[in-house]
Enzyme design. Structure first.
Site, PDB file in Angstrom:
ATOM      1  N   LYS A 134       0.830  -1.206   0.000  1.00 21.28           N
ATOM      2  CA  LYS A 134       0.000   0.000   0.000  1.00 21.28           C
ATOM      3  C   LYS A 134       0.863   1.255   0.000  1.00 21.28           C
ATOM      4  O   LYS A 134       0.625   2.185  -0.794  1.00 21.28           O
ATOM      5  CB  LYS A 134      -0.933  -0.003   1.210  1.00 21.28           C
ATOM      6  CG  LYS A 134      -1.861   1.202   1.266  1.00 21.28           C
ATOM      7  CD  LYS A 134      -2.800   1.121   2.460  1.00 21.28           C
ATOM      8  CE  LYS A 134      -2.067   1.333   3.762  1.00 21.28           C
ATOM      9  NZ  LYS A 134      -2.971   1.378   4.929  1.00 21.28           N
ATOM     10  N   ASP A 152      -6.505   1.391   0.867  1.00 22.48           N
ATOM     11  CA  ASP A 152      -6.588   1.503   2.317  1.00 22.48           C
ATOM     12  C   ASP A 152      -8.011   1.144   2.746  1.00 22.48           C
ATOM     13  O   ASP A 152      -8.819   0.678   1.938  1.00 22.48           O
ATOM     14  CB  ASP A 152      -6.186   2.902   2.782  1.00 22.48           C
ATOM     15  CG  ASP A 152      -7.206   3.957   2.397  1.00 22.48           C
ATOM     16  OD1 ASP A 152      -8.106   3.671   1.572  1.00 22.48           O
ATOM     17  OD2 ASP A 152      -7.109   5.079   2.914  1.00 22.48           O
TER      18      ASP A 152
END
Length: 226
Positions: A134, A152
């Site tokens: 991420k 997220d």
């Protein structure tokens, strides 16, 4: 980027291409030039800010990095602070002990392997301590303009709720969005979806009556108007 658990449906089918295009066209019209809410000037500052943002709000990170970057905005300068010096700037942020250790290790590796620069390469980014997929996606997208999708908790929730790209894992949602977001919107889709999840499609009580894509969203349990 604060994280929390969110229950979302996983049986919903992805929506059709025409709806997806209309959703992103509206998001673009409302916010033609979306930006991260983290404050940074260089790819290195962005990397440090994103590393600090796990389980923390962007506002709290910005408050901490304002002082940190004023005195140390390079890998060499942060290493010169030492662990105690670094912690003095970030102790208001959750998990600051672990984050300080990872940041110092990352700074050392940036100097050793990349001449102090942040690499524009996923594998090299993910090899840095405290940097996962991420975070690497955020850096590639925001610092280097790559059309990546950093999933997220907000993007995960929005993709599932709306039907844009249902998936049981962040990896599944990431791939679903990369496959389904029209190319003309892909560069900025990451920011639009995060902001939409943060301020409109919130976890506990989505603000459906105020949502500009409510009529296109496939979520069956929309919050009613008062």
């Amino acid at each position: 980027m604060m994280t929390h658990q969110t229950t979302v449906p996983h049986t919903m089918q992805p929506m059709n291409a025409e709806k997806r295009h209309r959703i992103f066209a509206r998001l673009r019209d409302a916010n033609p030039d979306p930006r991260t809410e983290l404050v940074y000037r260089t790819p290195f500052e962005l990397l440090i800010a994103v590393m600090l943002s796990a389980q923390a709000t962007d506002r709290s990170v910005n408050q901490a990095t304002a002082g940190l970057f004023a005195c140390a905005d390079t890998p060499e300068a942060i290493l010169a602070l030492g662990e105690d010096g670094l912690k003095s700037h970030i102790r208001t942020i959750g998990l600051f002990n672990t984050k300080a250790r990872h940041i110092l290790q990352t700074c050392a590796l940036l100097i050793e392997r990349h001449d102090g620069a942040v690499p524009r390469d996923r594998a090299a980014l993910e090899a840095l301590p405290g940097v996962g997929r991420k975070t690497a996606n955020v850096i590639l997208n925001t610092a280097f303009g790559e059309p990546t999708m950093a999933v997220d908790t907000h993007i995960f929730r929005v993709a599932n709720r709306t039907g844009l790209a249902p998936g049981k894992t962040p990896a599944a949602v990431e791939q679903g969005l990369l496959d389904r977001v029209p190319d003309e919107f892909l560069q900025d889709a990451h920011h639009w979806l995060i902001l939409h999840g943060r301020y409109v499609c919130t976890a506990r009580k989505p603000r459906c009556p105020e949502c500009l894509i409510a009529d296109l969203c496939d979520y069956p349990d929309k919050t009613p108007s008062n």
